[in-house]
Structures are given as structure tokens and as C-alpha cells.
Motif scaffolding. Structure first.
Motif, PDB file in Angstrom:
ATOM      1  N   PRO A   3      -7.350   5.111   3.970  1.00 15.89           N
ATOM      2  CA  PRO A   3      -5.890   5.153   3.913  1.00 15.89           C
ATOM      3  C   PRO A   3      -5.324   3.808   3.473  1.00 15.89           C
ATOM      4  N   VAL A   4      -4.657   3.806   2.338  1.00 21.43           N
ATOM      5  CA  VAL A   4      -4.350   2.559   1.632  1.00 21.43           C
ATOM      6  C   VAL A   4      -3.424   1.632   2.411  1.00 21.43           C
ATOM      7  N   ASP A   5      -2.470   2.185   3.161  1.00 17.80           N
ATOM      8  CA  ASP A   5      -1.511   1.315   3.849  1.00 17.80           C
ATOM      9  C   ASP A   5      -2.180   0.509   4.964  1.00 17.80           C
ATOM     10  N   SER A  60      -1.919   0.038  -3.598  1.00 20.11           N
ATOM     11  CA  SER A  60      -1.455   0.903  -4.696  1.00 20.11           C
ATOM     12  C   SER A  60      -0.399   1.887  -4.211  1.00 20.11           C
ATOM     13  N   GLY A  61      -0.413   2.169  -2.903  1.00 24.31           N
ATOM     14  CA  GLY A  61       0.679   2.884  -2.250  1.00 24.31           C
ATOM     15  C   GLY A  61       1.132   4.161  -2.920  1.00 24.31           C
ATOM     16  N   THR A  62       2.443   4.293  -3.105  1.00 22.38           N
ATOM     17  CA  THR A  62       3.013   5.532  -3.645  1.00 22.38           C
ATOM     18  C   THR A  62       3.366   5.400  -5.127  1.00 22.38           C
ATOM     19  N   ASN A  63       2.741   4.440  -5.818  1.00 24.46           N
ATOM     20  CA  ASN A  63       2.989   4.325  -7.252  1.00 24.46           C
ATOM     21  C   ASN A  63       2.593   5.616  -7.964  1.00 24.46           C
ATOM     22  N   LEU A  64       1.441   6.182  -7.579  1.00 28.00           N
ATOM     23  CA  LEU A  64       0.991   7.444  -8.169  1.00 28.00           C
ATOM     24  C   LEU A  64       1.812   8.622  -7.649  1.00 28.00           C
ATOM     25  N   GLY A  97       7.329   4.814   1.645  1.00 32.15           N
ATOM     26  CA  GLY A  97       6.716   5.047   2.955  1.00 32.15           C
ATOM     27  C   GLY A  97       5.213   5.129   2.876  1.00 32.15           C
ATOM     28  N   GLU A  98       4.651   5.977   3.686  1.00 31.59           N
ATOM     29  CA  GLU A  98       3.195   6.139   3.741  1.00 31.59           C
ATOM     30  C   GLU A  98       2.683   6.854   2.500  1.00 31.59           C
ATOM     31  N   HIS A  99       1.532   6.410   2.012  1.00 33.44           N
ATOM     32  CA  HIS A  99       0.835   7.181   0.984  1.00 33.44           C
ATOM     33  C   HIS A  99       0.099   8.300   1.719  1.00 33.44           C
ATOM     34  N   GLY A 100       0.831   9.377   1.970  1.00 31.73           N
ATOM     35  CA  GLY A 100       0.278  10.457   2.771  1.00 31.73           C
ATOM     36  C   GLY A 100       1.355  11.459   3.126  1.00 31.73           C
ATOM     37  N   ASP A 101       1.081  12.244   4.153  1.00 32.01           N
ATOM     38  CA  ASP A 101       1.955  13.366   4.499  1.00 32.01           C
ATOM     39  C   ASP A 101       3.324  12.942   5.012  1.00 32.01           C
ATOM     40  N   VAL A 116       3.635  -2.858   0.668  1.00 31.34           N
ATOM     41  CA  VAL A 116       3.920  -4.272   0.942  1.00 31.34           C
ATOM     42  C   VAL A 116       4.215  -4.435   2.432  1.00 31.34           C
ATOM     43  N   LEU A 117       4.230  -5.680   2.891  1.00 28.91           N
ATOM     44  CA  LEU A 117       4.597  -5.944   4.277  1.00 28.91           C
ATOM     45  C   LEU A 117       6.066  -5.562   4.450  1.00 28.91           C
TER      46      LEU A 117
END
Length: 351
Positions: free
Chosen positions: A157-159, A179-183, A209-213, A293-294
Motif C-alpha cells: 500500500p503506497v501511502d 505515486s499515490g492517486t496520479n494513476l 486521499g488514499e490510493h485505495g477504497d 505527500v506528508l
């Protein structure tokens, strides 16, 4: 200069610098210009994602040198040779590979894609713990050999892993980027463009936010060709159903799951996404990207140190600044919920 002869009396290049024999020197040639910058990128992990990023970077002529690192020496060498054999069709880039992190020395950018794969039935927390152990072997040597580098974390999980990389590296937070939510945002723009029958490049839209649900779709800031969509619809008194918006966001979340179900993994889109980030950083483009990012101090996120995606300006120094994008109270609540989800995972790790 006479060239050495072999036993048959013919000219031999054995023991001679071939380049020196092939080219005539320029009279009074000085050293290369000190203004020429040698750009080096290291990619840690040569799985499907790592190689998609590598291939995309090669075609974009961004780096003078690419260093590949992986724990599997045979696969690593095979990938290196396969890319080197395409040299006649690509911009000139030196490609090196090793299981030893010394090959990454003096990198401008280190991209980490390595990560443990989830075992069937394994909890997300257990998978994360294994990835944390892996990062403890990856990040310190990268820092040792490239103390001035910028880190891009792609592993999931990237974050949380971006937070781990930041802590392990000792780098300032602007030089550790997920890389977060760029994609996710690219998928979002594609789906909106598809609905409106326009080019995705004309759509400005962010998932944060989260790269996820628990990611957050910023519907309030979407524009097409510079026209804010929701306010345009309201001014024209054109009705729309909120369920339609929710459905598009769910499609964004499910995109990766669908690709994995169909082909077993995602690769090409993330390859282009990360290469896009690398370009903005190394070419000092100062473009805005939703990256991890932080986030402490933004949008009333004060509970702890957490990395999550916000629209950030990227350049040669990494994260230059975070954009104060206006968000609604509902979007802010969802964003803080996203931060809470990540913080809970970090607390379970006992870091």
C-alpha cells in the motif's frame, strides 16, 4: 599510430582501444562542458510494474543512465540484456543492473516498485508487515549511495510505504513521494472524457486521499476545457443524479481490480504514470500531480504524520508546494476519513 600485427601479418585490434583506432582526435580538445548534466534513475524491482516504468522512461529519453536492482540475478540480467539489445531503436541510455545497491550510486531519482505479493488468505496487515521488513533492506542502501536523490514509492500500500520510506531515509518530506492517486486521477479523467466524448487531456479532475477504497473524488473542482462542470450544470439548470457521480468513482476504484482479473496484473498505465512524475521532477516542469505527500496540516488533518495524495507541484526539488484546492465540507470529511484509515494501519504496525 601503427596498429599491431597478428601472426599472419594482418592488422589486429586485440589489446587496442577500438574507439581510439576508429576516431581521429580533435586538436587541442578540452574537457566536456561542466554544464552538461548526467541524469541517472534507479529502479528497484524488475517485475511487471518496474519493467513497464523502465520501458516508458527509455522511450521518453529522460535519463542518461538507468540502473536496475532486483533480488533475482538471472531475471535481472535477462531484462537488462533484452533492453540493451534494443539500443539501435532507442535514445542512447546506459543500462546497468545488479543485485548490489552500489549500482545505484549518484542517482537523481530512485523509483521503488519492489514488494511482497499477497498470499491467498493473508491479511492486509500481515502483507504490510512483510513489506516493511523488505523496505528496511531497500531504503537504507539507496540513501547510502544516493544521499541527494528523490524517492518515488510505487509499491503498495503506497501511502503507508511512502511514510515508511520517509522514516527510514531521514530525507526531508519533499524528497519522498508516493505515486499515490496520479494513476487513479488518470482513470477518473478517462471515464469523464468517455462520458462527455472529449479528449482526456482536456479534463481537469483529481482523486485524492488514499490510493485505495477510501479515495476521494473532487467533483467540485472538475473542469472540461476550463469550464467547471458542476457549476455549469447548475447555472444551466441541467439536472444530474448524484448516483451517476458515485458510479464513476466506483469505476475508478474497480479499474485496477478488473485489469488484474483479466490479465493478472497492472503495468502499462502505472508505467506511464510514474514516468510522467519522473519527467515533471527531473525536467523541473512544476506541474501539478495528485501524489502521496506528508498531509499533516492540510485540510485540518492534524491527528498524526500521514502520507496521502493531494495535488502537489513537482520540480527538481521534489514536492515544491501543495495546492490549496478548494474542497467541499463533504469532501473534507471523506479526506479526513481516508487519513484515519491509513493512520490506523500505521498504528497496528507499532512504528
Amino acid at each position: 599510430m601503427a596498429m599491431p600485427k597478428n601472426e599472419s601479418g594482418t592488422t589486429s585490434l586485440s589489446g587496442l582501444d577500438i574507439a581510439g583506432a576508429f576516431f581521429a582526435p580533435i586538436q587541442e580538445a578540452g574537457p566536456p562542458s561542466p554544464t552538461k548534466r548526467h541524469i541517472k534513475i534507479s529502479i528497484i524491482g524488475t517485475g511487471n510494474v518496474g519493467m513497464a516504468i523502465t520501458q516508458t522512461l527509455l522511450t521518453q529519453d529522460l535519463a542518461d543512465e538507468l540502473a536496475l536492482v532486483d533480488a533475482l540475478p538471472d531475471k535481472l540480467r535477462g531484462e537488462m540484456l533484452d533492453l540493451q539489445h534494443a539500443a539501435a531503436f532507442l535514445p542512447r541510455t546506459k543500462i546497468v543492473a545488479s543485485t548490489d545497491y552500489s549500482v545505484t550510486a549518484a542517482s537523481d531519482l530512485c523509483i521503488v516498485t519492489a514488494g511482497a505479493r499477497q498470499i491467498p488468505g493473508e491479511s492486509r496487515l500481515n502483507l504490510l508487515e512483510r513489506n516493511v521488513s523488505l523496505f528496511k533492506k531497500i531504503i537504507p542502501p539507496l540513501v547510502k549511495y544516493s544521499p541527494d536523490a528523490i524517492l518515488i514509492i510505487v509499491s503498495n500500500p503506497v501511502d503507508v510505504l511512502t511514510y515508511i520510506a520517509w522514516k527510514l531515509s531521514g530525507f526531508p518530506s519533499n524528497r519522498v513521494i508516493g505515486s499515490g492517486t496520479n494513476l487513479d486521477s488518470s482513470r477518473f479523467r478517462f471515464l469523464i472524457a468517455d462520458h462527455l466524448d472529449v479528449n482526456a487531456q482536456d479534463v481537469q479532475a483529481y482523486i485524492i486521499g488514499e490510493h485505495g477504497d477510501s479515495s476521494v473524488a473532487l467533483w467540485s473542482s472538475i473542469s472540461v476545457g476550463g469550464v467547471p462542470i458542476l457549476s455549469f450544470l447548475e447555472k444551466r439548470q441541467i439536472s444530474y443524479e448524484k448516483e451517476t457521480l458515485v458510479k464513476i468513482h466506483k469505476e475508478v476504484i474497480n479499474c485496477a481490480y478488473e485489469v488484474i482479473k483479466l490479465k493478472g496484473y497492472t503495468s502499462w498505465a502505472v508505467g506511464y504514470s510514474v514516468a510522467n512524475l519522473a519527467w515533471s521532477i527531473l525536467r523541473d516542469q512544476r506541474r501539478i500531480h495528485p501524489v502521496s505527500v506528508l498531509a499533516k496540516g492540510f485540510h485540518n488533518i492534524e491527528d498524526g504524520e500521514v502520507f496521502l495524495s493531494l495535488p502537489a507541484q513537482l520540480g527538481r526539488g521534489g514536492v515544491i508546494r501543495v495546492i490549496n484546492v478548494p474542497i467541499t465540507d463533504e469532501e473534507a470529511d471523506h479526506l479526513r476519513g481516508s487519513a484515519k484509515t491509513i493512520l490506523e494501519l500505521q498504528e497496528h504496525l507499532g512504528l
